[in-house]
Design an enzyme around this catalytic site. Structure first.
Site, PDB file in Angstrom:
ATOM      1  N   ASP A   1       0.857  -1.185   0.000  1.00 15.29           N
ATOM      2  CA  ASP A   1       0.000   0.000   0.000  1.00 15.29           C
ATOM      3  C   ASP A   1       0.893   1.234   0.000  1.00 15.29           C
ATOM      4  O   ASP A   1       1.693   1.426   0.917  1.00 15.29           O
ATOM      5  CB  ASP A   1      -0.895  -0.008   1.237  1.00 15.29           C
TER       6      ASP A   1
ATOM      7  N   ASP B   1       5.106   0.531  -8.273  1.00 10.48           N
ATOM      8  CA  ASP B   1       4.954   1.403  -9.433  1.00 10.48           C
ATOM      9  C   ASP B   1       4.766   2.859  -9.007  1.00 10.48           C
ATOM     10  O   ASP B   1       4.495   3.714  -9.847  1.00 10.48           O
ATOM     11  CB  ASP B   1       3.750   0.964 -10.272  1.00 10.48           C
TER      12      ASP B   1
ATOM     13  N   THR C   1       1.677  -9.813 -11.543  1.00  6.92           N
ATOM     14  CA  THR C   1       0.584  -9.743 -10.586  1.00  6.92           C
ATOM     15  C   THR C   1      -0.498  -8.833 -11.138  1.00  6.92           C
ATOM     16  O   THR C   1      -0.284  -8.084 -12.089  1.00  6.92           O
ATOM     17  CB  THR C   1       1.041  -9.181  -9.219  1.00  6.92           C
ATOM     18  N   ARG C   2      -1.668  -8.886 -10.537  1.00  5.80           N
ATOM     19  CA  ARG C   2      -2.768  -8.031 -11.002  1.00  5.80           C
ATOM     20  C   ARG C   2      -2.445  -6.564 -10.759  1.00  5.80           C
ATOM     21  O   ARG C   2      -2.883  -5.697 -11.507  1.00  5.80           O
ATOM     22  CB  ARG C   2      -4.067  -8.419 -10.305  1.00  5.80           C
TER      23      ARG C   2
ATOM     24  N   GLU D   1       0.561  -5.239 -10.967  1.00  4.98           N
ATOM     25  CA  GLU D   1       1.465  -4.866 -12.040  1.00  4.98           C
ATOM     26  C   GLU D   1       0.682  -4.617 -13.332  1.00  4.98           C
ATOM     27  O   GLU D   1       0.954  -3.653 -14.061  1.00  4.98           O
ATOM     28  CB  GLU D   1       2.493  -5.963 -12.256  1.00  4.98           C
TER      29      GLU D   1
END
Length: 234
Positions: free
Chosen positions: A139, A175, A213-214, A216
């Site tokens: 997070d 990110d 991953t979702r 990403e």
């Protein structure tokens, strides 16, 4: 909900947000009631002298993933490393329920779980017991006033440093540029970790055998680039 307080988190608030999303299906609820207690770690009990005691299958290495989200990465690593004992930490109930379904369906035996604050397990583990820690897409707490709730802090880096073996790895992926810079600065300030990158390609390139991953995939759709940082304990 237990929480962890330190100099970066003076209010003692947890490092995670909501605990539950949409209603669980009957099988998911059953797994939480019946399977999770069989796999969960209990920091109220004495920690084992050797982490191999925690696992039913024979394991020689130990790896923790903090906040495994959809579980894509964790399940992938568990399957490709049967000789490694994994500890998955995730306080979000729906994510835990999803992972339990995969564990049940595939008969996975080299994993243990914890569904609350990772700091509690880090404090419980014996020193120099882990070979690897993954903190992937944590997070970001993007608002500046919430940065003190980011999991990367001097206190938690000290926890990492205590439980990692000499030369063991801490991998961080995000990110969010401010969190990437935050992590680099905190690791440098701590002094117990060496960033292994030798060129930009080292942190722009996904880890070996990276399953994606979702989170990403969402970052790519929204035009954000992920940084894959690797630190070695020194």
């Amino acid at each position: 909900m237990n929480s962890t307080g330190d100099s970066n988190n003076p209010a003692g608030k947890a490092f995670f947000g909501r605990r539950k999303g949409k209603p669980l299906r009957a099988r998911q609820a059953r797994n939480l009631d019946e399977l999770l207690p069989q796999l969960t770690l209990d920091p109220a009990t004495p920690s084992p002298a050797n982490l191999s005691q925690l696992f039913d299958s024979p394991v020689t290495r130990f790896r923790m993933e903090i906040g495994f989200g959809g579980g894509e990465h964790l399940i992938h690593r568990v399957q490709e490393n049967p000789d490694t004992g994994f500890i998955g930490v995730e306080p979000f109930i729906n994510s835990m329920a999803k992972l339990l379904g995969q564990i049940e369906g595939q008969g996975i035996g080299n994993i243990r779980l914890y569904d609350d604050d990772a700091a509690e397990i880090l404090d419980w583990l014996p020193g120099a017991s882990l070979d690897h820690i993954d903190l992937l897409y944590p997070d970001p707490w993007p608002k500046r006033k919430h940065w003190k709730r980011r999991f990367v802090s001097q206190k938690n880096l000290e926890r990492f440093h205590r439980v990692l073996k000499p030369g063991a790895l801490f991998c961080f992926a995000s990110d969010i540029e401010t969190y990437v810079n935050w992590t680099l600065l905190h690791c440098r300030r701590h002094g117990g970790f060496c960033w292994t990158a030798r060129s930009a390609d080292d942190w722009r390139t996904p880890y070996d055998n990276w399953p994606g991953t979702r989170y990403e995939a969402k970052a790519k759709r929204e035009g954000r680039q992920t940084a894959y940082l690797t630190f070695r304990k020194i």
